[in-house]
Design a protein around this motif. Sequence first.
Motif, PDB file in Angstrom:
ATOM      1  N   GLU A 133     -67.989  -4.902  99.495  1.00  0.00           N
ATOM      2  CA  GLU A 133     -67.569  -3.649  99.861  1.00  0.00           C
ATOM      3  C   GLU A 133     -67.427  -3.371 101.498  1.00  0.00           C
ATOM      4  OE1 GLU A 133     -70.303  -4.187  98.256  1.00  0.00           O
ATOM      5  OE2 GLU A 133     -71.356  -2.236  98.135  1.00  0.00           O
ATOM      6  N   TYR A 134     -68.187  -4.458 101.944  1.00  0.00           N
ATOM      7  CA  TYR A 134     -68.050  -4.277 103.695  1.00  0.00           C
ATOM      8  C   TYR A 134     -67.304  -5.529 104.119  1.00  0.00           C
ATOM      9  CZ  TYR A 134     -71.521  -0.802 103.323  1.00  0.00           C
ATOM     10  OH  TYR A 134     -72.292   0.475 103.020  1.00  0.00           O
TER      11      TYR A 134
ATOM     12  N   SER B 291     -71.444  -4.403 109.717  1.00  0.00           N
ATOM     13  CA  SER B 291     -70.705  -3.417 108.922  1.00  0.00           C
ATOM     14  C   SER B 291     -72.048  -2.877 107.742  1.00  0.00           C
ATOM     15  CB  SER B 291     -69.612  -3.869 108.133  1.00  0.00           C
ATOM     16  OG  SER B 291     -68.670  -4.153 109.043  1.00  0.00           O
ATOM     17  N   VAL B 292     -72.496  -3.813 107.086  1.00  0.00           N
ATOM     18  CA  VAL B 292     -73.636  -3.755 106.296  1.00  0.00           C
ATOM     19  C   VAL B 292     -74.783  -2.929 106.869  1.00  0.00           C
ATOM     20  CG1 VAL B 292     -75.356  -4.701 104.842  1.00  0.00           C
ATOM     21  CG2 VAL B 292     -73.154  -5.599 104.767  1.00  0.00           C
TER      22      VAL B 292
ATOM     23  N   GLY C 166     -73.571   0.906 107.122  1.00  0.00           N
ATOM     24  CA  GLY C 166     -73.889   1.354 105.864  1.00  0.00           C
ATOM     25  C   GLY C 166     -75.366   1.587 105.593  1.00  0.00           C
TER      26      GLY C 166
END
Length: 272
Positions: free
Chosen positions: A122-123, A187-188, A191
């Motif tokens: 999703e990233y 990005s992870v 999140g």
Amino acid sequence: MQEKQVRSIFLSDIHLGTRGCQAERLLDFLRYHDSENLFLIGDIVDFWAMSRSIHWTSTQNTVVQKVLRRARKGTQVVFIPGNHDEALREYIGTTFGDIRLESDWIHETADGRRFLLLHGDEYDQVTRHHRWVAVLGDVAYNALVRINGGLSRIRRRLGISGYWSLAGYAKRKVKTAVSFIFDFEDSVMHGARERGVDGVICGHIHWASMREVDGLTYVNCGDWVDSCTAIVEHLDGRLELIHWGAQPTAQKALPAPTAQTPEREQEAAVSA
């Protein structure tokens, strides 16, 4: 060989159903390690590749049976589907064969740290918005893995010890691939920070790593196609990255570094 007891095992990107899946090494790893928890963090079964051709061996079948047997005997088994086994995402929240299917999971280690477990696709902007590029890249990666298998046989015949990864070499040499990996990690971690956890354990990019990022811990399990890596949580909560090499007991830990330059972080991740 005496079985080693750990608290948790984290595996991702096994890619059952493909020629590249190193099920023999994984089965050997599972025979050596027993755990209270077993987390399967995506791309366990490769439905993408199986839509083109299926390569399912008896050893791969034994891996599935071993996981199911552990679940029956009381091991908590949580399966978080990835993009290659995304067909299972419509069953999120259900249990089959004592295995829980979840979209993500918060795991608390024995020393009280909270980790967000998710596959990570999703990233990945390519997977989310340009699926055809992702599929093309998957085909190219599988080709490299098959070529690497032939090179490994030649190296053994020539008496050259150690494992050398063609796919890993390509990643190190292609600047855009390295840039993608670090963009993915950033990005992870963003999140994870929004979720208020102490770190994240993921997979997806076939790039094993464990490092500190601004007070949070980034952990990637790697894969069982190329690097044969896994994360284990010891009984005291300590995390360890294990490389399960060609020999049954060959393993290498990668402790979380405290301060490294980006170049050394890259080298550590690749060597894992």
